[in-house]
Write an enzyme that holds these catalytic residues in place. Structure first.
Site, PDB file in Angstrom:
ATOM      1  N   SER A  50       0.853  -1.186   0.000  1.00  0.00           N
ATOM      2  CA  SER A  50       0.000   0.000   0.000  1.00  0.00           C
ATOM      3  C   SER A  50       0.888   1.234   0.000  1.00  0.00           C
ATOM      4  CB  SER A  50      -0.892  -0.004   1.255  1.00  0.00           C
ATOM      5  OG  SER A  50      -1.512   1.253   1.452  1.00  0.00           O
ATOM      6  N   TYR A 103      -2.196  -1.166  10.366  1.00  0.00           N
ATOM      7  CA  TYR A 103      -2.286  -1.499   8.935  1.00  0.00           C
ATOM      8  C   TYR A 103      -1.075  -0.966   8.184  1.00  0.00           C
ATOM      9  CZ  TYR A 103      -3.858  -1.550   4.106  1.00  0.00           C
ATOM     10  OH  TYR A 103      -3.941  -1.747   2.749  1.00  0.00           O
TER      11      TYR A 103
END
Length: 267
Positions: free
Chosen positions: A148, A161
């Site tokens: 990401s 995350y």
């Protein structure tokens, strides 16, 4: 020392895709099937997998194997490999896409959800990669691990995350270097906000100040990258996301963290 890679033939691949029931996973399955790849699709939602499988067989005539499994469970990777071998499926490429994130201040997060996120985003990805790494290195396929843009800087309000995705990026780039003398293509994919079910889990307000790409665009860019003579080690789809990752390398840390707090809506 690097080897000369053969041109990538998608039609000669059997690709294992995790998190394949929706979002990027389902889009990878569709675009790979359209290029002639056979598929092994894994996710928790069996009905969604079967629906996608029927679509791909009907439209593209490829072989599709589906397995409903929770990869976050201990031993799931070895069990999955054993089941695929039992069914006669020889995996030549792997896309580790399964993962999820939750939002909010870390001290307010549910401990069980935190552990589950780490188990799926990190442990399951490592376990499945290790289960197949010898076969992948011996072939001419690819390994894509989905990270990401959150991997490029700390993400307040999204702390766990972002940290898991930083691990994925670092781990994958190291494998790229380790695999340089083989025919294996290794790519860490770091998309920015993408229109998928991810935000239903993480929270719709996360990254609301940033434009969202479509899953179709993200996957198309990734597959084009894989076709290059020497792809990777990382691909960041979209010019806005590329600028964000470059900025994270140049901005002072305090300024970067303030900007990320505003962009991600952290409180």
């Amino acid at each position: 020392m690097t080897s000369r890679m053969l041109p990538l033939r998608f039609g000669a691949q059997t690709v294992l895709v995790t998190g394949a029931s929706s979002g990027l996973g389902a889009e990878f399955a569709r675009q790979l099937a359209s290029r002639g790849s056979d598929l092994a699709l894994v996710a928790r939602r069996e009905a969604k997998l079967e629906e996608l499988s029927a679509e791909l067989r009907g439209r593209f005539g490829v072989s599709v194997t589906t397995i409903a499994a929770d990869l976050g469970e201990p031993g799931a990777a070895s069990s999955l490999k054993a089941e695929l071998e039992r069914r006669g499926v020889r995996v030549t490429s792997l896309i580790n896409n399964a993962g999820f994130g939750t939002s909010g201040a870390f001290h307010e997060e549910d401990p069980g959800r935190v552990r589950a996120g780490i188990a799926l985003n990190v442990a399951a990805l490592v376990d499945l990669t290790q289960a197949y790494i010898h076969e992948l290195r011996a072939g001419d396929g690819f390994l894509v691990n989905v990270a990401s843009v959150a991997a490029y800087q700390p993400t307040p309000g999204f702390a766990v995350y972002g940290a898991t995705k930083a691990f994925v990026r670092s781990f994958t780039e190291a494998l790229w270097a380790e695999s340089a003398a083989t025919g294996l293509r290794v790519v860490a994919l770091s998309p920015g906000p993408t229109s998928t079910e991810f935000f239903e889990v993480a929270g719709e307000d996360i990254g609301s100040g940033l434009p969202r790409m479509t899953a179709r665009s993200v996957v198309s860019i990734t597959l084009r990258e894989l076709k290059k003579p020497r792809p990777g080690p990382s691909v960041v789809p979209g010019p806005v996301n590329t600028v964000l990752t470059l900025g994270s390398k140049l901005a002072p840390r305090k300024l970067l963290l303030r900007g990320m707090s505003r962009a991600l809506g952290a409180k």
